[in-house]
Design an enzyme around this catalytic site. Structure first.
Site, PDB file in Angstrom:
ATOM      1  N   HIS A  70       4.930  28.430 -16.586  1.00 34.44           N
ATOM      2  CA  HIS A  70       4.444  29.349 -15.558  1.00 34.44           C
ATOM      3  C   HIS A  70       3.345  30.286 -16.057  1.00 34.44           C
ATOM      4  O   HIS A  70       2.517  30.741 -15.277  1.00 34.44           O
ATOM      5  CB  HIS A  70       5.595  30.200 -15.023  1.00 34.44           C
ATOM      6  CG  HIS A  70       6.598  29.414 -14.238  1.00 34.44           C
ATOM      7  ND1 HIS A  70       6.294  28.811 -13.046  1.00 34.44           N
ATOM      8  CD2 HIS A  70       7.901  29.142 -14.477  1.00 34.44           C
ATOM      9  CE1 HIS A  70       7.364  28.193 -12.571  1.00 34.44           C
ATOM     10  NE2 HIS A  70       8.348  28.370 -13.420  1.00 34.44           N
ATOM     11  N   ARG A  95       8.531  26.535 -24.022  1.00 37.09           N
ATOM     12  CA  ARG A  95       8.933  25.902 -22.773  1.00 37.09           C
ATOM     13  C   ARG A  95       7.749  25.086 -22.257  1.00 37.09           C
ATOM     14  O   ARG A  95       6.669  25.621 -21.999  1.00 37.09           O
ATOM     15  CB  ARG A  95       9.363  26.928 -21.724  1.00 37.09           C
ATOM     16  CG  ARG A  95       9.753  26.243 -20.409  1.00 37.09           C
ATOM     17  CD  ARG A  95      10.605  27.097 -19.508  1.00 37.09           C
ATOM     18  NE  ARG A  95       9.867  28.170 -18.879  1.00 37.09           N
ATOM     19  CZ  ARG A  95      10.380  28.936 -17.890  1.00 37.09           C
ATOM     20  NH1 ARG A  95      11.631  28.720 -17.473  1.00 37.09           N
ATOM     21  NH2 ARG A  95       9.678  29.905 -17.368  1.00 37.09           N
ATOM     22  N   ASP A 109       4.337  19.411 -32.708  1.00 42.04           N
ATOM     23  CA  ASP A 109       3.430  19.382 -33.855  1.00 42.04           C
ATOM     24  C   ASP A 109       3.015  20.780 -34.306  1.00 42.04           C
ATOM     25  O   ASP A 109       2.608  20.973 -35.457  1.00 42.04           O
ATOM     26  CB  ASP A 109       2.172  18.570 -33.520  1.00 42.04           C
ATOM     27  CG  ASP A 109       2.421  17.071 -33.518  1.00 42.04           C
ATOM     28  OD1 ASP A 109       3.516  16.647 -33.933  1.00 42.04           O
ATOM     29  OD2 ASP A 109       1.523  16.314 -33.076  1.00 42.04           O
ATOM     30  N   GLU A 174      17.957  23.521 -13.240  1.00 43.45           N
ATOM     31  CA  GLU A 174      17.549  24.547 -12.289  1.00 43.45           C
ATOM     32  C   GLU A 174      17.399  24.001 -10.872  1.00 43.45           C
ATOM     33  O   GLU A 174      16.559  24.464 -10.102  1.00 43.45           O
ATOM     34  CB  GLU A 174      16.242  25.203 -12.756  1.00 43.45           C
ATOM     35  CG  GLU A 174      15.175  24.225 -13.198  1.00 43.45           C
ATOM     36  CD  GLU A 174      13.983  24.887 -13.839  1.00 43.45           C
ATOM     37  OE1 GLU A 174      13.775  26.094 -13.638  1.00 43.45           O
ATOM     38  OE2 GLU A 174      13.233  24.187 -14.549  1.00 43.45           O
ATOM     39  N   ASP A 200      15.045  29.115  -9.674  1.00 40.19           N
ATOM     40  CA  ASP A 200      14.717  27.801  -9.124  1.00 40.19           C
ATOM     41  C   ASP A 200      15.949  27.146  -8.508  1.00 40.19           C
ATOM     42  O   ASP A 200      15.842  26.408  -7.529  1.00 40.19           O
ATOM     43  CB  ASP A 200      14.126  26.903 -10.208  1.00 40.19           C
ATOM     44  CG  ASP A 200      12.655  27.195 -10.461  1.00 40.19           C
ATOM     45  OD1 ASP A 200      11.855  26.998  -9.533  1.00 40.19           O
ATOM     46  OD2 ASP A 200      12.319  27.628 -11.566  1.00 40.19           O
TER      47      ASP A 200
END
Length: 283
Positions: A70, A95, A109, A174, A200
């Site tokens: 987000h 996230r 990575d 969610e 959510d």
């Protein structure tokens, strides 16, 4: 040294008159600390600010979640936040914006302590997410391990032996569909942690403006019990959640949550500046 007026903290000196809660962060991986029975608190880093990531770690948060779903962050911004956090001994979780092998590869990575996949709705999706985190034959992660930061650019000679033990893999449930399939998600091998997404979830139940609704709370309880009960049958997924106006961080901890996200950085800043200006205007 006993009696010394200052001590070292992640390469910096800490004055002896700082609050007692200001302590050196654990150097152990989040996964190891959870195995040892610790309860951990994190902060959602929405702003992608390395400065705020560093401050949060110095303040004592066990980890920060760099939000690529987000927030405005991209992978370069996430790298800067990881570096700032590591300077003071902190840990980071990234996230992802979506469940994909390409996103997981780029995030891993960079060398975070954990990775979170959003909106996991089935056991198959959880298994795919896990496969993105390991090199063959255990998974499908692309191999550039001699070049990437995750292996200290190839200087960590034990990297291939240790990377799976040190990385926390989190799946966020969610949605109503995810709750229905929570037992299948929890049963996926090497899926370490379930993160409940209350807002959510409320939206998927048609209750976007009513996250405190009994129907939402009931769905959350179903999810919570499935994850907590997994410990009883040696599946052992950890339960994580986000503090809200309806479930405070201390309440989640008391209910058995292993990891708790407190307020996001922008929410904390918003509260402070609103209180600050109100105080000034009222004088």
């Amino acid at each position: 040294m006993s009696g010394s007026p200052s001590s070292h903290f992640g390469g910096f000196k800490r004055a002896s008159n700082l609050p007692s809660l200001f302590v050196r962060a654990s150097t152990e991986p989040l996964k190891t600390r959870l195995k040892n029975g610790e309860k951990l608190k994190g902060m959602l880093l929405f702003s992608a600010s390395p400065t705020l990531a560093e401050i949060a770690s110095l303040a004592g948060y066990d980890f920060v979640v760099v939000d690529l779903e987000h927030g405005p962050a991209d992978f370069s911004a996430a790298l800067a936040c990881i570096g700032a956090t590591e300077v003071c001994g902190g840990k980071t979780v990234i996230r992802l914006p979506e469940i994909s092998a390409a996103c997981a590869k780029k995030a891993l990575d960079l060398g975070p302590d954990g990775i979170m996949f959003p909106k996991v709705e089935t056991g198959k999706a959880a298994a795919e997410a896990v496969s993105f985190c390991s090199y063959p034959p255990h998974g499908v992660r692309g191999c550039a391990y001699t070049l990437v930061r995750d292996s200290k650019f190839g200087f960590n000679k034990r990297y291939l032996e240790d990377y799976r033990d040190n990385r926390l893999i989190m799946c966020q449930i969610e949605s109503e569909e995810g709750v229905k399939n929570v037992n299948k998600i929890v049963a996926v091998d090497e899926m370490d942690c379930v993160m409940i997404g209350p807002r959510d979830l409320s939206a998927s139940l048609g209750l976007l403006h009513d996250p405190g609704n009994k129907k939402v709370k009931s769905a959350m309880r179903t999810e919570e019990m499935a994850v907590l009960d997994s410990d009883l049958v040696n599946v052992g997924a950890y339960l994580a959640g986000m503090a809200t106006d309806y479930d405070k961080a201390v309440n989640l901890k008391a209910c058995g949550y292993h990891l708790v996200l407190g307020s996001a950085d922008v929410s904390l800043f918003k509260k402070v500046v609103v209180d600050d200006i109100k105080t000034f205007k009222l004088l």
